[in-house]
Write a protein that holds these residues in place. Structure first.
Motif, PDB file in Angstrom:
ATOM      1  N   UNK A 197      46.864  31.745  -8.730  1.00  0.00           N
ATOM      2  CA  UNK A 197      45.602  32.160  -9.354  1.00  0.00           C
ATOM      3  C   UNK A 197      44.506  32.171  -8.295  1.00  0.00           C
ATOM      4  N   UNK A 198      43.788  33.271  -8.241  1.00  0.00           N
ATOM      5  CA  UNK A 198      42.666  33.364  -7.311  1.00  0.00           C
ATOM      6  C   UNK A 198      41.375  33.421  -8.129  1.00  0.00           C
ATOM      7  N   UNK A 199      40.374  32.740  -7.614  1.00  0.00           N
ATOM      8  CA  UNK A 199      39.108  32.649  -8.324  1.00  0.00           C
ATOM      9  C   UNK A 199      37.977  33.115  -7.417  1.00  0.00           C
ATOM     10  N   UNK A 200      37.111  33.941  -7.961  1.00  0.00           N
ATOM     11  CA  UNK A 200      35.984  34.453  -7.195  1.00  0.00           C
ATOM     12  C   UNK A 200      34.707  34.164  -7.972  1.00  0.00           C
ATOM     13  N   UNK A 229      26.550  22.951  -4.648  1.00  0.00           N
ATOM     14  CA  UNK A 229      27.507  24.041  -4.565  1.00  0.00           C
ATOM     15  C   UNK A 229      28.368  23.976  -5.821  1.00  0.00           C
ATOM     16  N   UNK A 230      28.455  25.072  -6.514  1.00  0.00           N
ATOM     17  CA  UNK A 230      29.209  25.147  -7.757  1.00  0.00           C
ATOM     18  C   UNK A 230      30.549  25.821  -7.507  1.00  0.00           C
ATOM     19  N   UNK A 231      31.598  25.183  -8.030  1.00  0.00           N
ATOM     20  CA  UNK A 231      32.958  25.666  -7.826  1.00  0.00           C
ATOM     21  C   UNK A 231      33.606  26.018  -9.161  1.00  0.00           C
ATOM     22  N   UNK A 232      34.267  27.141  -9.174  1.00  0.00           N
ATOM     23  CA  UNK A 232      35.062  27.527 -10.328  1.00  0.00           C
ATOM     24  C   UNK A 232      36.438  26.866 -10.215  1.00  0.00           C
ATOM     25  N   UNK A 233      36.949  26.447 -11.344  1.00  0.00           N
ATOM     26  CA  UNK A 233      38.227  25.720 -11.353  1.00  0.00           C
ATOM     27  C   UNK A 233      39.133  26.265 -12.442  1.00  0.00           C
ATOM     28  N   UNK A 234      40.422  26.320 -12.125  1.00  0.00           N
ATOM     29  CA  UNK A 234      41.426  26.736 -13.111  1.00  0.00           C
ATOM     30  C   UNK A 234      42.528  25.700 -13.119  1.00  0.00           C
ATOM     31  N   UNK A 235      42.791  25.150 -14.278  1.00  0.00           N
ATOM     32  CA  UNK A 235      43.889  24.187 -14.464  1.00  0.00           C
ATOM     33  C   UNK A 235      44.895  24.786 -15.404  1.00  0.00           C
ATOM     34  N   UNK A 276      35.598  35.253 -11.627  1.00  0.00           N
ATOM     35  CA  UNK A 276      36.665  36.183 -11.950  1.00  0.00           C
ATOM     36  C   UNK A 276      37.995  35.595 -11.504  1.00  0.00           C
ATOM     37  N   UNK A 277      38.947  35.556 -12.410  1.00  0.00           N
ATOM     38  CA  UNK A 277      40.266  35.026 -12.112  1.00  0.00           C
ATOM     39  C   UNK A 277      41.260  36.169 -12.009  1.00  0.00           C
ATOM     40  N   UNK A 278      42.205  36.021 -11.097  1.00  0.00           N
ATOM     41  CA  UNK A 278      43.255  37.021 -10.958  1.00  0.00           C
ATOM     42  C   UNK A 278      44.547  36.321 -10.588  1.00  0.00           C
ATOM     43  N   UNK A 282      40.062  38.497 -22.117  1.00  0.00           N
ATOM     44  CA  UNK A 282      40.504  39.870 -21.858  1.00  0.00           C
ATOM     45  C   UNK A 282      40.148  40.297 -20.437  1.00  0.00           C
ATOM     46  N   UNK A 283      39.032  39.781 -19.940  1.00  0.00           N
ATOM     47  CA  UNK A 283      38.584  40.139 -18.596  1.00  0.00           C
ATOM     48  C   UNK A 283      38.906  39.066 -17.570  1.00  0.00           C
ATOM     49  N   UNK A 284      39.494  37.970 -18.023  1.00  0.00           N
ATOM     50  CA  UNK A 284      39.814  36.854 -17.132  1.00  0.00           C
ATOM     51  C   UNK A 284      38.574  36.360 -16.403  1.00  0.00           C
ATOM     52  N   UNK A 285      37.535  36.157 -17.186  1.00  0.00           N
ATOM     53  CA  UNK A 285      36.266  35.713 -16.628  1.00  0.00           C
ATOM     54  C   UNK A 285      35.825  34.426 -17.310  1.00  0.00           C
ATOM     55  N   UNK A 286      35.119  33.609 -16.564  1.00  0.00           N
ATOM     56  CA  UNK A 286      34.460  32.450 -17.138  1.00  0.00           C
ATOM     57  C   UNK A 286      33.026  32.443 -16.641  1.00  0.00           C
ATOM     58  N   UNK A 287      32.112  32.052 -17.516  1.00  0.00           N
ATOM     59  CA  UNK A 287      30.692  32.093 -17.209  1.00  0.00           C
ATOM     60  C   UNK A 287      30.059  30.731 -17.456  1.00  0.00           C
ATOM     61  N   UNK A 288      29.021  30.469 -16.714  1.00  0.00           N
ATOM     62  CA  UNK A 288      28.232  29.264 -16.937  1.00  0.00           C
ATOM     63  C   UNK A 288      26.758  29.680 -16.961  1.00  0.00           C
ATOM     64  N   UNK A 289      26.165  29.565 -18.126  1.00  0.00           N
ATOM     65  CA  UNK A 289      24.744  29.830 -18.281  1.00  0.00           C
ATOM     66  C   UNK A 289      24.016  28.499 -18.219  1.00  0.00           C
ATOM     67  N   UNK A 290      23.095  28.390 -17.297  1.00  0.00           N
ATOM     68  CA  UNK A 290      22.335  27.152 -17.167  1.00  0.00           C
ATOM     69  C   UNK A 290      20.851  27.452 -17.334  1.00  0.00           C
TER      70      UNK A 290
END
Length: 118
Positions: free
Chosen positions: A1-4, A91-97, A22-24, A73-81
Motif C-alpha cells: 500500500x502506498x500513501x500520498x 508533521x502529519x502522517x497518513x497511516x494504513x493498518x 490517497x492510497x494505492x 471508492x476513491x481510496x482516500x482519507x481526509x482530516x478536516x481540522x
C-alpha cells in the motif's frame, strides 16, 4: 500500500485545514486509516483514525475540532481540522493498518507539514 498525503501548510491560529491522503496498491478488507502527527522533540501520536465500516477514534487534544472521513471508492482519507492552535503544529502522517488472517501490516505515507502561526 502506498500513501500520498497532501494539504499541509501555514495556517493562522483559529483557521482550518483539510489534509488528504490517497492510497494505492493492494488493500485489505479489514483496515483502518488514520492520521498521526509528530512535533519537534515529541513522539508520533495518533490524531484520528477511521475503520472500514466508518467507526472513528480521535485524540483528546483534537476531539471536537477534527473530523476524519474516508471515501472507499476513491481510496482516500481526509482530516478536516478547525480552530487550529499553535500546538497543532507538526508533521502529519497518513497511516494504513491492515489485517489479513492474524498478520498485521502497517504503512506510512510521507509527512506533510502543518504550521499554525500568526
Amino acid at each position: 500500500v502506498q500513501l500520498q498525503a497532501s494539504g499541509g501548510g501555514l495556517v493562522q491560529p483559529g483557521g482550518s485545514l483539510r489534509l488528504s491522503c490517497a492510497a494505492s496498491g493492494s488493500f485489505f478488507s479489514i483496515n483502518v486509516m488514520g492520521w498521526y502527527r509528530q512535533a519537534p522533540g515529541k513522539q508520533r501520536e495518533l490524531v484520528a483514525s477511521i475503520a472500514t465500516g466508518g467507526s472513528t477514534n480521535y485524540a483528546e487534544s483534537v476531539d471536537g475540532r477534527a473530523t476524519i472521513s474516508r471515501d472507499n471508492a476513491k481510496n482516500m482519507v481526509y482530516l478536516q481540522m478547525n480552530s487550529l492552535k499553535p500546538e497543532d503544529t507538526a508533521v502529519y502522517f497518513c497511516n494504513y493498518w491492515g489485517l489479513r488472517g492474524t498478520d498485521e501490516y502497517t504503512y506510512w505515507g510521507q509527512g506533510t507539514q502543518v504550521t499554525v502561526s500568526s
